[in-house]
Design an enzyme around this catalytic site. Structure first.
Site, PDB file in Angstrom:
ATOM      1  CB  SER A  31      17.047 -36.067  -3.779  1.00 18.11           C
ATOM      2  OG  SER A  31      16.776 -35.775  -5.137  1.00 18.11           O
ATOM      3  N   GLY A  32      14.514 -37.393  -2.843  1.00 21.37           N
ATOM      4  CA  GLY A  32      13.079 -37.664  -2.936  1.00 21.37           C
ATOM      5  C   GLY A  32      12.568 -38.413  -1.719  1.00 21.37           C
ATOM      6  CB  SER A  33       9.130 -38.654  -0.342  1.00 22.52           C
ATOM      7  OG  SER A  33       8.465 -39.191  -1.481  1.00 22.52           O
ATOM      8  CB  THR A  34      10.624 -43.280  -2.682  1.00 26.82           C
ATOM      9  OG1 THR A  34       9.324 -42.775  -2.999  1.00 26.82           O
ATOM     10  CG2 THR A  34      10.531 -44.793  -2.554  1.00 26.82           C
ATOM     11  N   GLY A  86      15.012 -41.392  -7.106  1.00 25.34           N
ATOM     12  CA  GLY A  86      13.588 -41.323  -7.360  1.00 25.34           C
ATOM     13  C   GLY A  86      13.327 -40.825  -8.771  1.00 25.34           C
ATOM     14  CB  ALA A  87      11.546 -41.117 -11.410  1.00 26.36           C
ATOM     15  CG  ASP A  88      10.072 -35.277 -10.770  1.00 27.30           C
ATOM     16  OD1 ASP A  88       9.768 -35.239  -9.566  1.00 27.30           O
ATOM     17  OD2 ASP A  88      11.069 -34.713 -11.236  1.00 27.30           O
ATOM     18  N   GLY A  99      14.042 -33.881 -12.010  1.00 24.81           N
ATOM     19  CA  GLY A  99      14.392 -32.469 -11.885  1.00 24.81           C
ATOM     20  C   GLY A  99      13.381 -31.634 -11.141  1.00 24.81           C
ATOM     21  CD  GLU A 107      17.871 -35.714  -9.148  1.00 29.76           C
ATOM     22  OE1 GLU A 107      17.293 -35.623  -8.049  1.00 29.76           O
ATOM     23  OE2 GLU A 107      17.284 -35.502 -10.228  1.00 29.76           O
TER      24      GLU A 107
END
Length: 233
Positions: A31-34, A86-88, A99, A107
């Site tokens: 998940s995530g914008s990228t 993705g990653a934070d 997370g 994930e």
């Protein structure tokens, strides 16, 4: 489309083009914008009917469906050929904090089940040295609901500077509930010089389901840079 958004798209496309196995049968989609662009690129593959995609949560389920990909579950397909997420935050050793979107358990399950795990993010997620430099909201920790007070006490003993039970905000009175019906704690440890040790210490606490420290799991990371270019480690 901004330069950064363009770079995220180019990074995602490059990650898929350079790593997607021709014979892949099961693929993890995070998940995530990228990762939106990862799913878009995978959806353009001519052989997309020949593999199953495994989501890490609600958003990735929608990405799989919207791009005309075949949807499966980790219960059906516990062995994956590759996973993209993705990653934070990502440090130079490819350790991650994940997370922020509250899907860390699924994930991690998908990432661990994959033979190859590829991270795609933008430049703001790339740490110059340690985890905890770019991502300042703390390490996400999924806990059994009635354990959160005790776990919070123990996290302070481990050096947490601040601890927050993640709230649903204006959209929900009370805490965020994960896909597994648990609570999320965000624990700020500052700069994390040894994420492996910290993960192990937290994971041993009774009530902890999983941590957002993804250590020694990623094989490669791609970043969309501020100038529109792509870098990787």
């Amino acid at each position: 489309m901004s330069l950064v958004e363009q770079a995220k798209k180019v990074a995602a496309y490059q990650a898929v083009d350079e790593n997607f196995p021709e014979s892949a049968k099961v693929v993890g989609i995070g998940s995530g914008s990228t990762v939106v662009y990862v799913a878009e690129r995978i959806g353009q593959l001519k052989n997309k009917d020949s593999f199953i995609c495994i989501p890490t949560g609600f958003q990735s389920t929608q990405l799989i469906i919207d791009n005309g990909l075949k949807l499966g579950t980790i219960e059906q397909y516990p062995d994956l050929d590759i996973a993209f997420d993705g990653a934070d935050e990502c440090d130079p050793e490819l350790n991650l904090i994940k997370g922020g979107g509250a899907c860390l358990f699924q994930e991690k399950l998908v990432a661990l089940s994959a033979k190859k795990f590829i991270v795609v993010a933008d430049y703001r997620k790339k740490s110059p040295k340690y985890l905890g430099i770019q991502w300042r909201k703390g390490v996400p920790i999924e806990v059994v609901p009635n354990s959160w007070v005790k776990v919070s006490q123990e996290l302070k003993k481990l050096g947490a500077k601040s601890i927050d039970l993640r709230s649903g905000g204006s959209a929900k009175a009370g805490p965020v509930i994960t896909d597994n019906n648990n609570f999320l704690i965000d624990a700020d440890f500052g700069e994390i010089a040894d994420p492996v040790k910290l993960h192990e210490q937290i994971k041993l606490l009774v009530g902890v389901v999983e941590t957002g420290l993804f250590c020694k799991m990623a094989d490669k990371a791609y970043f969309g840079e501020e100038d529109g270019k792509v870098s990787s480690i």
